[in-house]
Design an enzyme around this catalytic site. Structure first.
Site, PDB file in Angstrom:
ATOM      1  N   ASP A 179       0.063 -28.212 -16.059  1.00 25.36           N
ATOM      2  CA  ASP A 179       1.361 -28.076 -16.700  1.00 25.36           C
ATOM      3  C   ASP A 179       1.895 -26.664 -16.501  1.00 25.36           C
ATOM      4  O   ASP A 179       1.126 -25.719 -16.264  1.00 25.36           O
ATOM      5  CB  ASP A 179       1.247 -28.352 -18.204  1.00 25.36           C
ATOM      6  CG  ASP A 179       0.847 -29.789 -18.506  1.00 25.36           C
ATOM      7  OD1 ASP A 179       1.237 -30.687 -17.730  1.00 25.36           O
ATOM      8  OD2 ASP A 179       0.146 -30.003 -19.511  1.00 25.36           O
ATOM      9  N   ASP A 204       3.278 -24.144 -18.709  1.00 19.06           N
ATOM     10  CA  ASP A 204       3.425 -23.815 -20.126  1.00 19.06           C
ATOM     11  C   ASP A 204       4.051 -22.434 -20.277  1.00 19.06           C
ATOM     12  O   ASP A 204       3.570 -21.459 -19.680  1.00 19.06           O
ATOM     13  CB  ASP A 204       2.062 -23.845 -20.820  1.00 19.06           C
ATOM     14  CG  ASP A 204       1.423 -25.228 -20.781  1.00 19.06           C
ATOM     15  OD1 ASP A 204       2.153 -26.212 -21.026  1.00 19.06           O
ATOM     16  OD2 ASP A 204       0.212 -25.328 -20.516  1.00 19.06           O
TER      17      ASP A 204
END
Length: 209
Positions: free
Chosen positions: A136, A138
């Protein structure tokens, strides 16, 4: 109280706070090259709650360190300032690095400071290849004062148009909340605080204020 370290900051330390039981995959010598990550937990005097990362996603362990043990500190925002993803693209090619260039352009257009967290931050800080194709993106935005919601909605719209959509957490003095949740609701949002999660209509104040 103004804290010296925020959740997601990376700390290099020379020891843990106690003779705690640690997992088999962890060795104290790892602290020399692998930082610990500040995590959310109730404040304790001179004890910083941290997370220890291993070499894969399943290897995570909560611990504590004393402030005297910290010899190096990097924030997610400092990682952005270093722009290290340009170099990392040459040594460990991932589409994420190009996306970070696009994200940086968007945040600059909104005149907002932002930081990188998660596995991408760990790799940028250490050059250890912890990120992969499924990682991901982030991010955090430190927001000690309120951000205009109209501006936040415009920001969220531009970020959502990227091929890789980042997960943005807005960090307030009370805790953190998801940009995507706030911009898609007119009601309460979940605030992740050091004392645990709670709901608030206004992310910069409790409903009892």
């Amino acid at each position: 109280m103004e804290l010296a370290y925020h959740p997601h900051d990376l700390l290099w330390v020379n020891q843990l706070a106690d003779n705690q039981q640690t997992p088999a995959w962890f060795h104290l010598k790892d602290l020399i090259t692998r930082p610990v990550v500040v995590r959310r937990a109730p404040y304790e005097a001179d004890r910083i709650a941290v997370g220890i990362r291993g070499y894969n996603r399943s290897q995570r362990h909560g611990s504590f360190v004393n402030s005297q043990a910290v010899f190096r500190h990097i924030t997610p925002e400092q990682l952005v300032a270093k722009q290290g993803w340009h170099t990392q693209q040459q040594t460990h090619p991932l589409p994420h690095w190009q996306t970070l260039t696009q994200i940086d352009r968007i945040f600059r257009s909104f005149d907002l400071s932002w930081g990188i967290t998660g596995s991408l931050a760990f790799e940028l800080a250490t050059s250890v290849e912890t990120a992969n194709q499924q990682s991901d993106i982030d991010l955090r935005v430190l927001a000690p004062t309120p951000i205009d919601k109209t501006t936040a909605c415009e920001l969220a719209k531009e970020l959502a148009a990227l091929q890789q959509r980042p997960d943005v957490q807005i960090e307030t003095p009370l805790g953190a909340f998801a940009l995507s949740e706030w911009t898609h609701t007119s009601g309460s949002v979940m605030i992740k605080s050091n004392q645990g999660p709670f709901l608030s209509v206004s992310p910069w104040q409790t409903d009892s204020d």
